[in-house]
Design a protein around this motif. Structure first.
Motif, short mmCIF file in Angstrom:
data_model
loop_
_atom_site.label_atom_id
_atom_site.label_comp_id
_atom_site.label_asym_id
_atom_site.label_seq_id
_atom_site.Cartn_x
_atom_site.Cartn_y
_atom_site.Cartn_z
N LEU A 61 6.64 -16.72 -1.50
CA LEU A 61 5.68 -16.90 -2.16
C LEU A 61 4.95 -15.64 -2.47
O LEU A 61 4.45 -15.37 -3.80
CB LEU A 61 4.43 -17.76 -1.67
CG LEU A 61 4.89 -19.18 -1.13
CD1 LEU A 61 3.93 -20.01 -0.50
CD2 LEU A 61 5.48 -19.82 -2.35
N GLY A 62 5.13 -14.47 -1.75
CA GLY A 62 4.72 -13.15 -1.97
C GLY A 62 5.31 -12.13 -1.15
O GLY A 62 5.51 -12.50 -0.01
N GLU A 63 5.57 -11.04 -1.45
CA GLU A 63 5.81 -10.02 -0.61
C GLU A 63 5.50 -8.39 -1.01
O GLU A 63 5.16 -8.30 -2.11
CB GLU A 63 7.61 -10.01 -0.50
CG GLU A 63 8.33 -9.50 -1.51
CD GLU A 63 9.48 -9.11 -1.35
OE1 GLU A 63 10.01 -8.22 -0.36
OE2 GLU A 63 10.35 -9.64 -2.14
N ALA A 64 5.35 -7.84 -0.32
CA ALA A 64 5.10 -6.33 -0.59
C ALA A 64 5.65 -5.37 0.27
O ALA A 64 5.91 -5.65 1.64
CB ALA A 64 3.65 -6.09 -0.57
N ILE A 65 6.19 -4.16 0.26
CA ILE A 65 6.78 -3.23 1.02
C ILE A 65 6.45 -1.91 0.69
O ILE A 65 6.25 -1.47 -0.45
CB ILE A 65 8.20 -3.32 1.19
CG1 ILE A 65 9.09 -2.62 2.25
CG2 ILE A 65 8.93 -3.40 -0.24
CD1 ILE A 65 10.25 -3.14 2.48
N HIS A 66 6.09 -1.02 1.85
CA HIS A 66 6.05 0.40 1.36
C HIS A 66 7.14 1.22 2.26
O HIS A 66 6.93 1.21 3.40
CB HIS A 66 4.50 0.92 1.93
CG HIS A 66 4.32 2.22 1.73
ND1 HIS A 66 4.54 3.11 2.76
CD2 HIS A 66 4.17 3.22 0.79
CE1 HIS A 66 4.39 4.51 2.32
NE2 HIS A 66 3.94 4.47 0.99
N GLN A 96 -2.47 -7.44 2.25
CA GLN A 96 -3.33 -7.59 0.96
C GLN A 96 -2.31 -8.18 -0.06
O GLN A 96 -2.57 -9.22 -0.81
CB GLN A 96 -4.36 -6.61 0.71
CG GLN A 96 -5.31 -7.19 -0.28
CD GLN A 96 -6.65 -6.58 -0.03
OE1 GLN A 96 -6.86 -5.24 0.88
NE2 GLN A 96 -7.82 -7.06 -0.35
N GLU A 97 -1.56 -7.10 -0.61
CA GLU A 97 -0.60 -7.38 -1.77
C GLU A 97 0.33 -8.70 -1.58
O GLU A 97 0.57 -9.23 -2.60
CB GLU A 97 0.16 -6.27 -2.05
CG GLU A 97 -0.50 -4.92 -2.60
CD GLU A 97 0.31 -3.66 -2.95
OE1 GLU A 97 -0.32 -2.91 -3.22
OE2 GLU A 97 1.51 -3.86 -2.79
N ALA A 98 0.94 -8.85 -0.30
CA ALA A 98 1.67 -9.82 -0.28
C ALA A 98 0.82 -11.10 -0.17
O ALA A 98 1.51 -12.25 -1.00
CB ALA A 98 2.31 -9.74 1.17
N LEU A 99 -0.24 -11.09 0.32
CA LEU A 99 -1.21 -12.43 0.20
C LEU A 99 -1.50 -12.59 -1.21
O LEU A 99 -1.46 -13.88 -1.70
CB LEU A 99 -2.48 -12.43 1.29
CG LEU A 99 -2.10 -12.57 2.50
CD1 LEU A 99 -3.25 -12.12 3.44
CD2 LEU A 99 -1.85 -14.05 3.00
N SER A 100 -2.06 -11.69 -1.87
CA SER A 100 -2.48 -11.80 -3.21
C SER A 100 -1.29 -12.33 -4.03
O SER A 100 -1.49 -13.07 -4.84
CB SER A 100 -3.15 -10.48 -4.12
OG SER A 100 -3.91 -10.14 -3.05
N ALA A 101 -0.04 -11.69 -3.99
CA ALA A 101 1.07 -12.34 -4.82
C ALA A 101 1.50 -13.59 -4.59
O ALA A 101 1.87 -14.33 -5.35
CB ALA A 101 2.11 -11.31 -4.53
N SER A 102 1.16 -14.01 -3.24
CA SER A 102 1.42 -15.36 -2.95
C SER A 102 0.53 -16.57 -3.12
O SER A 102 0.86 -17.68 -3.29
CB SER A 102 1.50 -15.37 -1.29
OG SER A 102 0.37 -15.48 -0.67
N LYS A 103 -0.58 -15.94 -3.82
CA LYS A 103 -1.54 -17.05 -4.22
C LYS A 103 -2.03 -18.02 -3.03
O LYS A 103 -2.78 -18.88 -3.42
CB LYS A 103 -1.39 -17.61 -5.39
CG LYS A 103 -0.76 -16.89 -6.69
CD LYS A 103 -2.24 -16.55 -7.64
CE LYS A 103 -1.61 -16.18 -8.94
NZ LYS A 103 -1.21 -14.62 -8.62
N VAL A 104 -1.91 -17.50 -1.55
CA VAL A 104 -2.37 -18.04 -0.48
C VAL A 104 -3.44 -17.58 0.01
O VAL A 104 -3.39 -16.44 0.12
CB VAL A 104 -1.23 -18.30 0.46
CG1 VAL A 104 -1.65 -18.56 1.62
CG2 VAL A 104 0.17 -19.07 -0.24
N SER A 105 -4.44 -18.24 0.35
CA SER A 105 -5.82 -17.42 0.97
C SER A 105 -5.32 -17.63 2.52
O SER A 105 -4.54 -18.54 2.95
CB SER A 105 -7.01 -18.42 0.54
OG SER A 105 -7.42 -19.19 1.85
N PRO A 106 -5.85 -16.67 3.25
CA PRO A 106 -5.66 -16.38 4.39
C PRO A 106 -5.97 -17.59 5.47
O PRO A 106 -5.12 -17.94 6.27
CB PRO A 106 -6.45 -15.31 5.04
CG PRO A 106 -6.57 -14.46 3.69
CD PRO A 106 -6.70 -15.44 2.76
N SER A 107 -7.01 -18.35 4.89
CA SER A 107 -7.17 -19.58 5.64
C SER A 107 -6.00 -20.75 5.64
O SER A 107 -6.11 -21.74 6.47
CB SER A 107 -8.48 -20.21 5.27
OG SER A 107 -8.24 -20.49 3.83
#
Ligand code: KG4
Ligand code: ZN
Length: 414
Positions: A61-66, A96-107
């Motif tokens: 659903l979302g991913e980010a990598i540095h 934060q970027e992975a969660l935002s990209a996934s449109k999933v809220s942490p809860s």
């Protein structure tokens, strides 16, 4: 958890407020109804800060990598405190970027899965501290992940692969052959007794100063060797594959590395080239090194397949060999392995390159696998520690060596 305190310019323990602020930054609530369980995966075991959200069916659903590669290329290798600092600087943003990209809220997460072993202590510590803080704030289950198990199971995200299967993991930090019998059921057949193949290729590339080569300056050592090898003649140098007499599935690369180093020194003398300049025979050396490594890896893998077949450890109708890790993206080495799988009637599978190297998706996916199997899901994180050294599964390499299987010679026409 340690984060960068910008005003003081030092690293400090974050307050709970920092984490609250981090969580509050998710001012969206997706409003979507997620039918599947969702796992956030966090990876910081080496030099990549990575995170991803994966659902129960394997949707990313979302991913980010540095990636820290550029920094470490300049310093000629990973300096652990530098890696730690870069993880600290980036982990919050990457999650934060992975969660935002996934449109999933942490809860909405079902669990948080994080690499806790094996890896660089300083790097593992950053991911674990951050995750524990998040787990505490969100009151979510925590799934500790074994980095190598995650690499091994990634193929089940992209392909329909049933247990058992054989896995060869080859990268800058790993080199092993294992039988995967279940989500947390591994038999270790062999491993490198010294360094990993990617590490060796990086060292040879550095010694050949390939970073100064106009075509290779931005490539990792292994990639640079593969690139240059295409222009070289492997027959101009005759390096012997290591451990030819040892009838086991272990690997070794440092002896070969030493031989190559000596050869480079000799060539520098012959060509009147100073250390740090590029030899005219660099491409031939690259081709010979790559060929020798490919033959060594292929032979040990061949023996592992024969051992598993002899003991009826693989699926009889469809024996599968999975190859992963950064070095698995080398097409010459893959071709050598294909010769082995063709000769032994096995299917060769490799995850796509971005999933072969370290990433957050494989960690989240391992969390999903564990969640589905009900294995290793923690509701209390009391006493949880990272483990820099941690073997994979039950080590049966001695038994493999005792079987002393003679591997038939294959023509490595690549
Ligand atoms: O899996 P990875 O990204 O990180 C770990 O080491 O865990 O693998 C990086 C390693 C480096 O040593 C790099 O030189 C090697 O994989 N590598 C390659 C190739 N691309 C990357 N080795 C051989 N051929 C390649 N094409
Ligand atoms: Zn890895």
């Amino acid at each position: 958890m340690l984060i960068l305190n910008k005003t003081a310019g030092v690293f400090s323990k974050p307050s709970k407020r920092n984490m609250y602020e981090f969580l509050r930054s998710f001012n969206f609530h997706s409003g979507k109804l997620f039918l599947h369980k969702l796992v956030l995966g966090i990876e910081t075991s080496c030099d990549d800060t990575a995170a991803a959200v994966v659902d129960e069916t394997g949707n990313v659903l979302g991913e980010a990598i540095h990636s820290q590669t550029e920094v470490h290329l300049k310093t000629g290798g990973i300096i652990p405190p530098v890696a730690q600092q870069l993880h600290r600087e980036n982990i919050q943003r990457i999650v934060q970027e992975a969660l935002s990209a996934s449109k999933v809220s942490p809860s909405e997460l079902s669990a948080i899965a994080t690499t806790i072993k094996p890896g660089l202590a300083l790097s593992l510590g950053v991911g674990l501290s951050f995750s524990l803080q998040l787990v505490d704030q969100l009151k979510k289950p925590f799934i500790p992940i074994h980095h190598m198990e995650a690499h091994a199971l990634t193929i089940r995200l992209t392909n329909k692969v049933e247990f058992p299967f054989l896995v060869l993991l080859i990268s800058g930090g790993h080199c092993l052959l294992a039988l995967v019998r279940g989500v947390s059921d591994f038999l270790l057949l062999g491993k490198s007794l010294d360094i990993a193949p990617g590490d060796m290729l990086d060292k040879v590339a550095r010694r050949l100063s390939l970073i100064k080569h106009p075509e290779c300056s931005t490539m990792s050592g292994g990639k640079a060797i593969e690139h240059l090898a295409k222009q070289g003649n492997k027959l101009h140098f005759d390096f012997k594959p290591p451990m030819q007499r040892a009838r086991n599935c272990d690997f070794s690369f440092s002896g070969l590395h030493h031989v190559i180093d000596k050869m480079i020194m000799q060539k520098e003398k012959e060509e009147g080239v100073e250390k740090g300049q590029i030899l005219s025979s660099a491409a031939d050396i690259a081709a010979a090194v790559q060929h020798t490594i490919a033959c060594h890896i292929a032979k040990r893998t061949h023996r592992a397949i024969l051992f598993c077949k002899q003991r009826d450890l693989l699926c009889q109708s469809n024996a599968v060999l999975v190859v992963s890790g950064g070095v698995a993206s080398n097409l010459y080495i893959r071709k050598a392995l294909e010769i082995v799988t063709d000769a032994t009637q096995c299917t060769l599978l490799c995850p796509p390159p971005r999933l072969c190297t370290d990433n957050g998706i494989m960690i989240a996916w391992n969390g999903v696998e564990r969640l589905r199997a009900g294995l290793g899901i923690l509701h209390s994180t009391e006493g949880i520690r990272y483990e820099p050294k941690c073997p994979l599964g039950a080590d049966i390499s001695k038994e493999v060596g005792e079987a002393a299987i003679k591997v038939p010679r294959l023509k490595m026409k690549i």
